[in-house]
Design a protein around this motif. Sequence first.
Motif, PDB file in Angstrom:
ATOM      1  N   GLN A  19       1.141  37.924  57.977  1.00 38.08           N
ATOM      2  CA  GLN A  19       2.255  37.091  58.441  1.00 38.08           C
ATOM      3  C   GLN A  19       3.332  37.951  59.112  1.00 38.08           C
ATOM      4  O   GLN A  19       4.361  37.454  59.539  1.00 38.08           O
ATOM      5  N   SER A  27      -4.207  39.641  48.208  1.00 30.45           N
ATOM      6  CA  SER A  27      -3.747  39.118  46.925  1.00 30.45           C
ATOM      7  C   SER A  27      -4.842  39.323  45.872  1.00 30.45           C
ATOM      8  O   SER A  27      -6.002  38.997  46.108  1.00 30.45           O
ATOM      9  N   TYR A  35      -0.355  42.601  44.636  1.00 30.25           N
ATOM     10  CA  TYR A  35      -0.571  42.434  46.067  1.00 30.25           C
ATOM     11  C   TYR A  35      -0.746  43.811  46.683  1.00 30.25           C
ATOM     12  O   TYR A  35       0.104  44.690  46.524  1.00 30.25           O
ATOM     13  N   ARG A  55       3.893  34.253  50.271  1.00 28.22           N
ATOM     14  CA  ARG A  55       3.165  33.942  51.498  1.00 28.22           C
ATOM     15  C   ARG A  55       3.847  32.786  52.206  1.00 28.22           C
ATOM     16  O   ARG A  55       4.119  31.736  51.623  1.00 28.22           O
ATOM     17  N   SER A  60       1.239  32.175  59.136  1.00 27.57           N
ATOM     18  CA  SER A  60       0.443  33.016  58.240  1.00 27.57           C
ATOM     19  C   SER A  60      -1.023  32.764  58.557  1.00 27.57           C
ATOM     20  O   SER A  60      -1.436  31.623  58.744  1.00 27.57           O
TER      21      SER A  60
END
Length: 527
Positions: A19, A27, A35, A55, A60
Motif C-alpha cells: 500500500q 502478515s 508483520y 492495512r 492496497s
Amino acid sequence: MIELRESLLDKKILEAFTQEKDKLVVSLEDEDNLYLEFCVNHSVPYYLIRDFYIRSKKNSLDIFENIRYKRISDLIIADDDRVVAFLLDDNSVLYFTIRGKLTNIYYKTSSEFLSFKKTEAADLLNVEKDILEKQFISEFNAPEFSTTEAEIDDDSIRSKFPFIGKEIIQYAKSIDDNSIFESLRKVLEIIKRNNPIVLINYNTYEIRLSFKGLQLNDTYFEIHEFEKVNDALIYYVKELHLLALRKEKIEFVLKNVEKEFKRLTNKQNNLLTIIQQGNKEGEYKKIGNLLLINLNNIHPGMNKISINDIYENDKILEINLDPKLSPKENVDKYFEKAKESKIRFEKAKEIIEIVEKKKQRLNEAQEKLQSTKSLKEIEQIAKGLKLKMPTEKNLNESIIEKFKHYLIDGKYHVYVGKDSKSNDVLTLKFAKQNDYWFHARSVPGSHVVLRVDNTKEPIPKSVLKKVASIAAFHSKAKTAGVVSVSYTVKKYVVKRKGMEPGKVALLKEDTLLVSPEIPHGVEYIES
C-alpha cells in the motif's frame, strides 16, 4: 537475520500486500500479531518485524497470492551476497535481494519465479539463475579473506564481497593495520559482538545505523543504543522519516523567514531615510504663510514665484507652484504638505520600532528552529509567524481523490475525470508524460488516463480497448452501440492559452471503435 529467525520459524503467512511505494508487508499468524515489512527502495533497503500494522481499505493490493497459508520453515542468507531466503513448507521460497537500484523481492515456486517490482523477463531469468547458484548459510559468517592478496581498492572489495558496504570499509580503513583484510575481520567481529546503535545529527539532518565501537566523527551525533537490530531498524526508519519531515518544515519556515526579513529590512531602510530627512512641517508652513501674504501676486498658470522671506531678513525665496491650481489651492497645498510631513515623520518613528521588534522575533524564530527536534514545536513557530505549513501529502495523494479509479486485470490503473476542472487536473497535473490518454471523439466526456509504470513493458491491445470502452462509457455517447475513442500518449496532449476548462488539443492521436461499457476484468476502486 539470526535475530529474526526464532520469531519467524513455523509462522503461517496470512497475506502479502502493498500500500506504499517500494514496500511489501507479509502478515503472519501469531497471538501477538506479526508483520514482516520489506522495503526495496535502493536508498533504504531493509526488512524488519513489526507488531502493529493497519492495512488500508483503499489503495492496497495483494501480492504473491499463492504464498497465503504457507509456513516459514527456515531463514537463511547467501554466504557471499546480500540475499536472504525465506523457505516455506511447500518448498517455495521468498527471496529478498539488496542490489542497489535492482533491490527486489522474488517468489519462487516449482513452476514460477515472480518479482515484486516489475522486472524484464530476461533480467528475471538471470536473477533466478544467479540466486539458485548461491550457497546459503544460517549463521553469522565472516568470509575467508586472502592474506596473500595485494591491497585492492574499495570497488574491488565490494565486488568480491558484495555484503560489505562502504561504511564497513571506511571503518576498516580507520584501523591501523598492515592489511585491509585484517581490519575487515576486526570490524566484522565488532559487529558480531556489539549492540546496534543509531546516530543522529539534527543540524545536518544525517542519520546512520551502526554498531557500538564503530563510531567515526560522531562528535555532533546523538547516539541511541539498542539490544536488538530489529528495534534499531524500526527506530532508524521512523527517525529517517521524521528527520526528512523536520528538514522539509524547517527549510519551508526559514525560506519564509528570510523573505520576510528582507522585506522588513527594505522597509526599515525607507523609514530611516524619512527620519534622517527630518520633519519638514515648519518649512512647509513657512512657505504656506509667505504665499498667503503674497496671495495677490500669485496668478493662475504660474510655475514659480520669487518673494521676500520675512523670516530670513527679506532674503529672496523662489517657490515652486502648480500652474494647474488656483492661487488659494497652491497655498493650501503647502499647508497640507506640512501636515503630511509631520504625520509621516511621527509615523516613521513609530513604525520603525515595530519593524525592529518584528526582525528580532524573526531572529529568535531562526534560533529556535535550529535547536528544536520537535515537529510540533516547528509547527508552533510557523503558526506564531502566521505561516501555513504545507501538508505531508504529495500531489498525487492529495488529488487522486478527485477522480474515479478502476483496476484492469488486477494490474493496470485507470483514472477518470469527474467534471471539467477534474479533467484538467487529471490531464495537466496527475498524468505522467508516458501515460495513455483517452477521450470519446466529437462528444463531451471525461478525460481518462491509463497509468504506465514501466515504459519498457508494452501495454496489450486488449487493455487499451478496455480503457477506450471506459472512456466511451463516461461520455455523452454511452447509450450508442459503437463509439470512436481517441487515444494518445499524454505528452501529445496540450492545453492552449484561452481554452475553456476541460478543453485540450491533441498533437497526435489514434482511434479505437468500442462499445461503451465497463468491460469484464475491470474493478471499480472506491475513492
